[in-house]
Scaffold this active site. Structure first.
Site, PDB file in Angstrom:
ATOM      1  N   HIS A  15       0.830  -1.223   0.000  1.00 59.93           N
ATOM      2  CA  HIS A  15       0.000   0.000   0.000  1.00 59.93           C
ATOM      3  C   HIS A  15       0.858   1.265   0.000  1.00 59.93           C
ATOM      4  CE1 HIS A  15      -3.353  -2.705   1.233  1.00 59.93           C
ATOM      5  NE2 HIS A  15      -2.378  -3.272   1.930  1.00 59.93           N
TER       6      HIS A  15
ATOM      7  N   SER B  57      14.869  21.254 -16.732  1.00 62.83           N
ATOM      8  CA  SER B  57      13.683  22.073 -16.970  1.00 62.83           C
ATOM      9  C   SER B  57      14.135  23.391 -17.564  1.00 62.83           C
ATOM     10  CB  SER B  57      12.967  22.308 -15.641  1.00 62.83           C
ATOM     11  OG  SER B  57      12.216  23.495 -15.697  1.00 62.83           O
TER      12      SER B  57
ATOM     13  N   LYS C 287      16.106  21.407 -11.528  1.00 63.39           N
ATOM     14  CA  LYS C 287      15.432  20.162 -11.872  1.00 63.39           C
ATOM     15  C   LYS C 287      16.298  19.141 -12.607  1.00 63.39           C
ATOM     16  CE  LYS C 287      11.546  19.405 -11.971  1.00 63.39           C
ATOM     17  NZ  LYS C 287      10.202  19.189 -11.579  1.00 63.39           N
TER      18      LYS C 287
ATOM     19  N   ASN D 195      14.900  15.700 -14.253  1.00 62.14           N
ATOM     20  CA  ASN D 195      13.667  14.916 -14.392  1.00 62.14           C
ATOM     21  C   ASN D 195      13.934  13.514 -14.933  1.00 62.14           C
ATOM     22  OD1 ASN D 195      12.099  17.102 -13.535  1.00 62.14           O
ATOM     23  ND2 ASN D 195      12.043  17.946 -15.610  1.00 62.14           N
TER      24      ASN D 195
ATOM     25  N   GLU E 242       9.740   7.892 -17.153  1.00 63.32           N
ATOM     26  CA  GLU E 242       8.400   8.471 -17.353  1.00 63.32           C
ATOM     27  C   GLU E 242       7.860   8.127 -18.744  1.00 63.32           C
ATOM     28  OE1 GLU E 242       7.680  12.600 -15.348  1.00 63.32           O
ATOM     29  OE2 GLU E 242       9.752  12.493 -15.961  1.00 63.32           O
TER      30      GLU E 242
END
Ligand code: ARG
Length: 466
Positions: free
Chosen positions: A162, A283, A289, A291, A296
């Site tokens: 969970h 970014s 940043k 990323n 993704e």
């Protein structure tokens, strides 16, 4: 106003007007099926060789056909070939060009054959080749995972259910879980290869052909295990493409789960791992940043591959036997699934060996969240407390820990004994993270010793793959 096509169709005999120009474009597949040119030529060479073997073509004719096809192959590879939408698909483009080059003999190639068995053969040849490449990339990724699992066999992190801290595990154990998922995907891929490796040539349009043919000869020439058994089925089903997409969708679903974890773990909030800069992007506005674009994108691409599976199932649904033009729509989803799987595997296989675990952060995260609570419950059971009672006792100890901001291992013996007199000084050994993982020393467990062993066995299995 409709325009008319000015190209001469190989099937034009019974028609009294030219094809509508839009219909010509609408029904053509050459824009995308030209990708099959090599397999189409390979299939045609096998077919011509077979026709010569059975005496339908003379040796001279066979030589001329194979020579012409080989030249065409060379020209296509040199980007020296003009594809025509008027000639509809890869099959008729190549056949028309052959006739242009070698004359009337070229027109004999299609004896005892139809584009229906031709295309069913081409896609299988194409997919079989791609499956080989995909199997290679999948194996490379798995080898990387197993090596990392071995390296991090003793690196403790929190295990989650969970997404809440559950019990300590090792990072190596977690990576081997991914490996197992991929191991089953590999099995699915091999099953798909085995089932599709049959040669449809000879099925012709749907009913077979009146010429003397040797179907097993064609199958052998093309490296198929054997010829298909039913001509109607041979030209009509695309279940092998569905099966491949089912493999692809399952694989990408697995990779999307791994991606999601990599994304979470590389966030400042988790800080469990470091993804190498070369797999990340920045970014344009926020200078700090970094990323995790690669995981993704893999996560995102799962959507399109799952879509291709549903698309192909829907394409096939309710089609009457045998071939229907609908089946021309099998190619774009299949091609895209193949390309996407190859790219995602490549990205993962390159990235995984370069992932660095932040062992200190993992360790301190595992110390938060009462990850050894089950160990304490099991300890009390060994001291003759019934499990349900020990669960209750430990629950109370946890509540006390939450109120006093202390982990179980940070409480004094006296404090712990207020919850159960059965607790004695030996409890502290089992409350450590090391004690917790080491105690799970059985097949499939997270003890570093088991993880090392499992990684070694996985490595040996991978090395035995052909
Ligand atoms: N381009 C067609 C396809 O991909 C080839 C088979 C065409 N057969 C036919 N009977 N129209 O399915």
């Amino acid at each position: 106003m409709s325009e008319e096509s000015d190209s001469v169709k190989p099937w034009g005999g019974r028609f009294s007007e030219a094809t509508d120009a839009f219909v010509e474009r609408f029904t053509a597949s050459v824009q995308f099926d030209q990708r099959l040119y090599r397999h189409d030529i390979q299939g045609s060479i096998a077919h011509a060789s077979m026709l010569a073997k059975t005496g339908v073509l003379s040796t001279e004719e066979k030589r001329a056909i194979i020579g012409g096809l080989t030249d065409i192959l060379r020209d296509i590879e040199a980007d020296n070939f003009t594809w025509s939408v008027g000639l509809e698909d890869v099959h008729m483009n190549i056949e028309a060009e052959l006739t242009k080059r070698i004359g009337i003999t070229g027109k004999k190639l299609h004896t005892g054959r139809s584009r229906n068995d031709q295309v069913a053969t081409d896609i299988r040849l194409y997919l079989r080749e791609e499956i080989g490449l995909i199997a290679g990339e999948l194996t490379r990724l798995q080898k990387g995972l197993v090596a990392q699992a071995d390296r991090y066999a003793g690196t403790i992190m929190p295990g989650f259910t969970h997404l809440q801290t559950a019990q300590p595990v090792t990072f190596g154990h977690h990576l081997l879980a991914w490996h197992e998922m991929l191991e089953r995907d590999y099995g699915r891929l091999m099953d798909c290869r085995e089932r599709m490796n049959q040669c449809p040539l000879g099925a012709a349009a749907l009913a077979g052909t009146t010429y003397p043919i040797e179907r097993e000869f064609c199958a052998g020439q093309l490296g198929f295990a054997h010829a298909t058994r039913n001509s109607l089925d041979s030209v009509s089903d695309r279940d092998f493409a569905i099966e491949f997409c089912a493999f692809a969708a399952t694989l990408l679903t697995h990779l999307s789960r791994a991606s999601e974890e990599l994304i979470l773990w590389s966030s400042a909030q988790f800080n469990f791992i470091d993804l190498p800069d070369r797999f990340c992007t920045g970014s344009s506005i926020m200078p700090q940043k970094k990323n995790p674009d690669v995981p993704e994108l893999v996560r995102g691409k799962t959507g399109r591959v799952n879509g291709h599976l549903v698309g192909l199932l829907t394409l096939m649904k309710s089609q009457p036997l045998a071939y229907n033009k609908d089946n021309q729509e099998d190619k774009e989803p299949l091609f895209d699934a193949v390309d996407t799987v190859k790219d995602c595997l490549r990205a993962f296989a390159d990235m995984v060996p370069a992932i660095k675990a932040n062992a200190t952060e993992m360790y301190s995260a595992a110390k938060r969240g009462f990850s050894t609570a089950t160990d304490l419950a099991d300890y009390l059971v060994r001291k003759n407390v019934a499990f349900r009672d020990s669960h209750e006792i430990v629950g109370k100890a946890v509540a006390h820990g939450i109120a006093t901001h202390k982990d179980l291992a940070e409480m004094t013996l006296e404090e712990l004994q207020t919850f159960s007199p059965q607790i004695s000084a030996d409890v502290f050994d089992i409350l450590t993270l090391e004690g917790s993982v080491n105690a799970r020393n059985h097949v499939g467990g997270t003890a570093p010793e088991q993880v090392k062993l499992a990684a070694k066995q996985a490595k040996d299995r991978l090395e035995q793959r052909a």
